[in-house]
Design a protein around this motif. Sequence first.
Motif, PDB file in Angstrom:
ATOM      1  N   TYR A   1       9.818  56.514  70.718  1.00 18.82           N
ATOM      2  CA  TYR A   1      10.723  56.159  69.605  1.00 18.82           C
ATOM      3  C   TYR A   1       9.943  55.864  68.329  1.00 18.82           C
ATOM      4  CZ  TYR A   1      14.062  53.245  66.982  1.00 18.82           C
ATOM      5  OH  TYR A   1      14.854  52.698  66.010  1.00 18.82           O
TER       6      TYR A   1
ATOM      7  N   TYR B   1      17.163  52.054  74.666  1.00 19.63           N
ATOM      8  CA  TYR B   1      17.496  52.436  73.288  1.00 19.63           C
ATOM      9  C   TYR B   1      18.771  51.738  72.814  1.00 19.63           C
ATOM     10  CZ  TYR B   1      13.916  56.068  73.512  1.00 19.63           C
ATOM     11  OH  TYR B   1      12.728  56.734  73.610  1.00 19.63           O
TER      12      TYR B   1
ATOM     13  N   CYS C   1      17.485  49.659  69.478  1.00 17.95           N
ATOM     14  CA  CYS C   1      17.770  50.286  68.186  1.00 17.95           C
ATOM     15  C   CYS C   1      18.647  49.390  67.325  1.00 17.95           C
ATOM     16  CB  CYS C   1      18.464  51.636  68.392  1.00 17.95           C
ATOM     17  SG  CYS C   1      17.436  52.837  69.249  1.00 17.95           S
TER      18      CYS C   1
ATOM     19  N   PHE D   1      18.719  60.481  65.979  1.00 16.97           N
ATOM     20  CA  PHE D   1      18.429  59.282  65.195  1.00 16.97           C
ATOM     21  C   PHE D   1      18.374  59.643  63.718  1.00 16.97           C
ATOM     22  CE2 PHE D   1      16.552  58.709  69.359  1.00 16.97           C
ATOM     23  CZ  PHE D   1      16.857  57.393  69.691  1.00 16.97           C
TER      24      PHE D   1
END
Length: 871
Positions: free
Chosen positions: A88, A121, A125, A170
């Motif tokens: 990520y 995630y 996030c 993303f």
Amino acid sequence: MEGALTARDRVGIQDFVLLDETTEAAFLTNLKKRFSKDLIYTYVGTLIVSVNPYKELDIYNKKQMDTYMGVNFFELPPHIYALADNAYHTMLTEFNNHFILISGESGAGKTEASKKILQYYAVSCPSTTLLNTVRDKMLMSNPVLEAFGNAKTLKNDNSSRFGKYMDIQFNSEGDAVGGHILNYLLEQSRVVHQNHGERNFHIFYQLVEGGADDLLHQLGLERDVQHYNYLTQGECAIVSSINDRNDWKTVKNALQVINFDEINTNHLFGIVASVLHLGNIQFDSDSKASIYTHLMLFSSQLLGVDAQSLQEGLTFRKIEAKKDQVLTPFTIDHAIYTRDALAKAIYGQTFTWLVNRINESMENKDPSRKTVIGLLDIYGFEVFYVNSFEQFCINYCNEKLQQLFIQLTLKAEQDEYEAENIEWEPVQFFNNKIICDLVEEKHRGIISILDEECLRPGDATDLTFLERLEDKMGNHPHFVTHKLADKMTRKTLERGDFRLLHYAGEVTYCVVATQFKSSLLKLTEILMAKEAWYIRCLKSNESKQPGQFDEALIRHQVKYLGLMEHLRVRRAGFAYRRKFDVFLKRYKPLCPATWPHWRGEPADGVEVLVQHLGYLPHEYKMGRTKIFIRHPRTLYATEDAYEKCKHELGEIQSKGRIQKTERTTKIETCWRGVQARKEKEKRAWAVKVIKKFIKGYMTRGQAKTTDNSEYLAFVRQSYLNRLKEKLPKTVLDKTTWLTPPVVLQETSEILRKLHYRLMVRKYVRGITPQKKATVVNSIIQLIYTETSSQIFSTSFLPMGDLVMQCDHLFEFLTKLSVIAKKQNVIQVVKGSIKIEIQAGKESAVDFTTGQEPMVYKAKNGHLMVVSYKTA
């Protein structure tokens, strides 16, 4: 990671790259040592090897997630969160695309690994209502796809029977804003046939066991799975470890989250029910196939087709002869084959439709550029007693992925060596391109030959296909049949079998495929355009028991997952590499020249350090930003020396702390004495000042004396400071001037007049010639109130702006109207006045009294003037 080397004898090495010997035996010993301590994750460089413990481990909670967020990959013990987090953050930093390939055989934990990454995630996030909705849909797509694509097998009660590639999208801020799923090779044969001890797809049992009575009645179903031919062939329809009723509730809720309305949901379950009805259709004649009609009616209604057409399609072959059609009745075997083919096709198309609907739900329509992290969860290489064509496709897929895996790993290593200006040393490994070509090569590969055989005139059978294979590739070293084999090998092959020598071992297949080849090539292109991360999942034992480490089983998986090949590539040349500053920070206590602080460049410090430690020239290389160490034993010696040094430093620091404590006590005693004396002097001064202030206040009204002069000066200064902050802002402000103390009344009045004159002067100087002309030539709106004589002009503000104030209002107005030559513009009436702004257009002002004076625009559009109410 280096800190864990001291515990290597007890819990093993965290990274296989640092093994002294890169043998299979050393690999398995290290894996077993870690497994015995519930350390299920081990690295091979940045690849994760995960061993299924078949029990719950407390390593996936929110605290663990927080621990791994934003941390260097090798800084903490191996974990799937470390890989997810580094993928990520690398994506955010480099703004490029990544994928995580999760592989392993059924029951090894691939699906669970995929879920853990999605959950990580979802927590790590950024979060907003919109983003939470997107993440909810991604997470809730899992139970839906598992219901329709997973089944109980001999190896796993929740085995994925399809391959899934999911892109998580993303934005530039790192927010998860969308997703997209590609599905591969659904095991459609399971719809109509299950081996003993296995079940059909979960959704069939969930519908029958968990569906409401009204729904089952509407679909023509009974609440008994034993009534359905497609659900009972494995003789294990009911399984204690699976709660179909609870899973049904989860699926229903998940469908709502991913925006399935009631109509589409009912249609979906109707198609599932139609497959069950098709499976119960029986054919009752040897000469021709005929059907029990009530099941046909249910199936046709649920599928939305004509019952007669469906019956003809299941029992007759239609032959086109010029303009005529000839219907030839099927035998029972042909009818059963057709029925099952239809059921498989319906379910396969439904699964594809379902995936497309999920994609629509997760779609992000914002055209701005996004980066993605892809998750590929696909069958691992498998070998069964009987290996069908579907198994051939699965293993071919793994051959392609293994080829991609080695290519990307080699490329990553070569790129790093090149970037660091280190000479690359060739690596010996099995290149499985020869196997991939055997399967997929145009005009000569197995798939091409199969397509040709299916298209040629005449009856094409498994044996004719096998003969074509023997003709085309009889001399290929990785292809063997019963006819081509030597005497010893022939005993292990049936006449309808062919054997391929895969990278992971030999597999015998029994005898269509271009579509799958195209899909696989497309997937390969997708993956080649992304940065790769790998998770290799292993089963610890076949019985799914915690604590059992089946060495033979794991050795087999290590081989066909290509882990030893990967390790050899990563160990090519140098086993260990670290940034100069990281290496220097850890080991600088080992050299007097670098301890406690190195003042120069990190690379120079590392060179001084390794020379002091006695590294030989062939044991290391200095790159542009990293040091490369060839052998793990060199690093082990360095780490052991560091641990010893750290212990000695600890003892020195302990003695130093005792001496420091004694010195600190003496210093603190002296310091407290100094502070106490300062505090005493400060208090004496404060008492003196306060006494003087009080005496000055008491004599403030008397003539100026020594006692009150400082107090009066303080009063003056204080008033002037407050006045400066609260001066009136406009000429009209007559009430807010700060009331002065007695001693400053005269001064205050002088200051007040000066201030107002200054504001008037400033205002006048700010009037431009154009503005003056506007005042003279514009229509002037005059307002007369009982309590004051004030003139307002609409030339400056919509509500009127005060121009002047005077006591002789009528005289002033007369003079003003004469100068402006507008004698007829003013009308004075009781209660209100009307003013002609221009020809045919008037404005009105209303007058009234109230608690406080004000001017505002009323709802009727008139200007309202309020004055004090007079007694």
